[in-house]
Design a protein around this motif. Structure first.
Motif, short mmCIF file in Angstrom:
data_model
loop_
_atom_site.label_atom_id
_atom_site.label_comp_id
_atom_site.label_asym_id
_atom_site.label_seq_id
_atom_site.Cartn_x
_atom_site.Cartn_y
_atom_site.Cartn_z
N ASN A 1 -5.33 -0.16 2.05
CA ASN A 1 -5.63 -1.66 2.58
C ASN A 1 -7.54 -2.18 2.38
O ASN A 1 -7.28 -2.94 1.77
CB ASN A 1 -4.42 -1.62 4.15
CG ASN A 1 -5.17 -2.49 4.50
OD1 ASN A 1 -4.46 -4.09 3.56
ND2 ASN A 1 -5.42 -2.74 5.24
N CYS B 1 0.51 -1.25 0.16
CA CYS B 1 0.35 -0.12 0.04
C CYS B 1 1.20 0.83 0.17
O CYS B 1 0.33 2.64 0.69
CB CYS B 1 -1.46 0.08 1.36
SG CYS B 1 -2.29 -1.18 1.21
N TYR C 1 -3.03 4.99 4.23
CA TYR C 1 -2.84 3.21 4.35
C TYR C 1 -4.51 2.63 4.28
O TYR C 1 -4.64 1.76 3.84
CB TYR C 1 -1.70 3.43 5.07
CG TYR C 1 -1.39 1.80 5.48
CD1 TYR C 1 -0.35 0.73 4.79
CD2 TYR C 1 -1.54 1.25 6.15
CE1 TYR C 1 0.07 -0.13 4.71
CE2 TYR C 1 -1.79 -0.61 6.46
CZ TYR C 1 -0.61 -0.95 5.51
OH TYR C 1 -0.62 -1.82 5.80
#
Length: 213
Positions: free
Chosen positions: A176, A139, A172
């Motif tokens: 994800n 990521c 992030y």
């Protein structure tokens, strides 16, 4: 400390990978200053407007810290901007930057809108077949911003967080969730962030609808 490492712009051009030519805007050049308008930097451009550019994706950021990992992992130097980013920055990792955060950079004010969804161009441009997969796996995608105030950005311009977003949904966590997580509540929270780019919201709605079937 948040800092600009490189400021990069460039028009799409022809590149070659395994004897095949392709048009890409990833091959940007580092410059000392550029004027940022609502849709993009003056002198910049994208080859695939379906996934890059436009008001919600006017500025592309990539954290400088990731370069060290990629260079160690692949045992070679990557030339900045290897990911086609406009701003190579330090102190701004995906886990620390949230959707909706507002920053002043030089004369401009920008707001983070989404993580970048990488494509095969990253691997082709850098001649590293597995770079796309590793970018997704980690990521470490970089992210986009919209422009709230136009103006000049210089390579030595300061970066200041002037309004953190209260929902604290990191880039992030967003990426994800998009790539790996099938947790309904997590995705519903991301969709509820008003400042999320419309294109990414549609991607999450599509994923949610499939999970609810």
């Amino acid at each position: 400390m948040m800092k600009i490492i490189r400021l990069n712009i460039g028009k799409p051009k022809i590149s070659t990978y395994k004897s095949k030519e392709f048009l890409t805007g990833i091959g940007k050049e580092s410059i000392s200053e550029a004027l940022l308008l609502k849709d993009q930097f003056v002198g910049d451009g994208v080859a695939n407007p379906a996934f890059h550019g436009g008001p919600d994706r006017a500025v592309c950021f990539y954290p400088y810290e990731h370069y060290k990992q990629w260079e160690e992992e692949f045992n070679r130097t990557l030339s900045i901007p290897a990911f086609g980013e406009n701003l190579t920055v330090s102190g701004m990792l995906e886990k620390d930057i949230c959707i909706g955060d507002i920053f002043q950079i030089g004369e401009t004010i920008v707001q983070i809108t989404q993580g970048r969804v990488p494509c095969s161009t990253i691997s082709k441009y850098n001649s590293l077949d597995s770079l796309l997969k590793r970018t997704v796996d980690t990521c470490y995608t970089g992210y986009f911003a919209r422009v709230l105030k136009e103006g000049m950005i210089r390579e030595d311009s300061s970066i200041k967080l002037i309004k953190p977003h209260p929902m604290q949904v990191s880039v992030y966590d967003t990426m994800n969730a998009l790539f790996f997580v099938d947790h309904l509540q997590s995705m519903e929270k991301i969709i509820e962030v008003p400042e999320l780019a419309d294109a990414m919201r549609k991607s999450f709605v599509k994923k949610l609808n499939k999970l609810k079937v």
